[in-house]
Design a protein around this motif. Structure first.
Motif, PDB file in Angstrom:
ATOM      1  N   LEU A 198      -6.624   2.765   2.796  1.00  0.00           N
ATOM      2  CA  LEU A 198      -5.200   2.888   3.122  1.00  0.00           C
ATOM      3  C   LEU A 198      -4.423   3.544   1.989  1.00  0.00           C
ATOM      4  N   LEU A 199      -4.721   3.170   0.766  1.00  0.00           N
ATOM      5  CA  LEU A 199      -4.050   3.792  -0.372  1.00  0.00           C
ATOM      6  C   LEU A 199      -4.374   5.280  -0.436  1.00  0.00           C
ATOM      7  N   ARG A 200      -5.615   5.626  -0.205  1.00  0.00           N
ATOM      8  CA  ARG A 200      -5.995   7.042  -0.221  1.00  0.00           C
ATOM      9  C   ARG A 200      -5.291   7.808   0.904  1.00  0.00           C
ATOM     10  N   VAL A 234       0.806  -1.215   0.000  1.00  0.00           N
ATOM     11  CA  VAL A 234       0.000   0.000   0.000  1.00  0.00           C
ATOM     12  C   VAL A 234       0.841   1.268   0.000  1.00  0.00           C
ATOM     13  N   VAL A 235       2.164   1.168   0.083  1.00  0.00           N
ATOM     14  CA  VAL A 235       3.016   2.346  -0.081  1.00  0.00           C
ATOM     15  C   VAL A 235       3.623   2.380  -1.482  1.00  0.00           C
ATOM     16  N   ASP A 258       0.706   9.568   7.771  1.00  0.00           N
ATOM     17  CA  ASP A 258       1.642   8.513   8.177  1.00  0.00           C
ATOM     18  C   ASP A 258       0.869   7.248   8.537  1.00  0.00           C
ATOM     19  N   ILE A 259       0.829   6.276   7.624  1.00  0.00           N
ATOM     20  CA  ILE A 259       0.039   5.076   7.881  1.00  0.00           C
ATOM     21  C   ILE A 259       0.785   4.050   8.739  1.00  0.00           C
ATOM     22  N   SER A 260       1.947   4.406   9.253  1.00  0.00           N
ATOM     23  CA  SER A 260       2.562   3.545  10.274  1.00  0.00           C
ATOM     24  C   SER A 260       2.028   3.880  11.663  1.00  0.00           C
TER      25      SER A 260
END
Length: 324
Positions: free
Chosen positions: A131-133, A15-16, A141-143
């Protein structure tokens, strides 16, 4: 994306990875053009396993010469900055953004846990989209688990709380090993049966790929797991092979093939005592197994037990002269 009975495909993606988002839009168009139901299951791939938690600003990471060299592999004729502009233009043509562009070098580990946990809940595609959006349009920051909770709260509200425990950890780990064993090397990669299509291909290419169906000869899950473990061992990843073999050893530990593969992995990972014990049991039960004798001999040599090693080496060669 369709999730009813019909053709089933897997999408191995991170997804990153911007191409994962572009590929998702192209896949959606291909499925619409195909006019048949397609069940899509998302599987993890890590393009940057060393990405930190908490994340670091991407602008700073891109100034690292090592990162720049790595990014040039994706587009050798462009600088990373030029390539980011090119990808942004492609994303815009697919209806993504503006704005567009990640702001963080973020670990996707917890995001993949959420995706795995969302599968039995039937909301996997919606979670992947969210998540992609979050990463490429909202540039967050998706972490960060609070960020994840905000990103998927509307579609998978129970998911983020599960991240406080081990939920999804083993599943993601095993899927990553499976992907490596199956030769997944690109994000995204579409898999239908025994066929694979690497990269975010144009919709018409994906449509033709989907039109080929997903038929393959059914294989028991235990056999597939064994083959994946064997593949990892051949790729010089004995620890990964042993991890996949764990359930087989627990349920079929007396099976000769399973025990032998485990012994080979223990030997390759320098767990020599475990290899010795397993191989001694194997030659006791199958005294005419030439390879087991030879591998036991090599194991004993590495343990410094040369007289015993010589005995088994000689037996192995006597049973199979090509081992001489």
């Amino acid at each position: 994306m369709c999730n009813v009975a019909g053709m089933r495909i897997e999408v191995w993606a991170d997804v990153v990875c911007p191409w994962a988002y572009i590929g998702k839009r192209r896949l959606e168009r291909a499925v619409a053009a195909l006019g048949e139901p397609v069940e899509v299951r998302w599987r993890p791939y890590r393009i940057d396993p060393a990405a930190p938690v908490p994340a670091e600003p991407l602008a700073g990471a891109l100034s690292d010469p090592l990162v720049e060299d790595a990014l040039r592999v994706c587009a050798p004729d462009l600088t990373p900055a030029q390539n980011r502009l090119r990808v942004a233009g492609i994303a815009a043509r697919e209806g993504l953004g503006p704005p567009w562009g990640a702001a963080w070098r973020a670990s996707s580990h917890d995001a993949h846990r959420l995706i795995a946990l969302a599968e039995p809940a039937g909301v996997q595609d919606a979670v992947v989209e969210a998540l992609l959006r979050a990463h490429f349009v909202d540039a967050v920051d998706i972490s960060d688990r609070e960020v994840l909770a905000g990103a998927v709260g509307d579609v998978f509200p129970e998911g983020p709380a599960l991240l406080a425990g081990p939920a999804g950890e083993q599943r993601v780990r095993e899927l990553l090993l499976e992907g490596r064993a199956r030769g997944i090397r690109t994000s995204p990669t579409l898999v239908a049966g025994d066929r694979a299509l690497a990269g975010a291909q144009p919709p018409e290419v994906i449509r033709d790929f989907l039109a080929g169906g997903d038929a393959r000869r059914p294989v028991p899950a235990e056999v597939e797991r064994y083959r994946w473990a064997e593949s990892l061992l051949e790729q010089r990843d004995p620890l990964g092979a042993l991890e996949l073999l764990g359930p087989l050893l627990a349920e079929h530990g007396d099976d000769h093939a399973v025990r032998m593969l485990a012994a080979r992995a223990w030997y390759a990972s320098a767990q020599l005592e475990r290899a010795r014990i397993a191989l001694e049991e194997l030659v006791a039960g199958h005294p005419t197994d030439a390879y087991a004798h030879v591998l036991l001999g090599r194991t004993l040599q590495r343990l410094g037990r040369h007289p015993q090693a010589q005995t088994h080496m000689q037996l192995g060669v006597a049973l199979e002269p090509t081992y001489a």
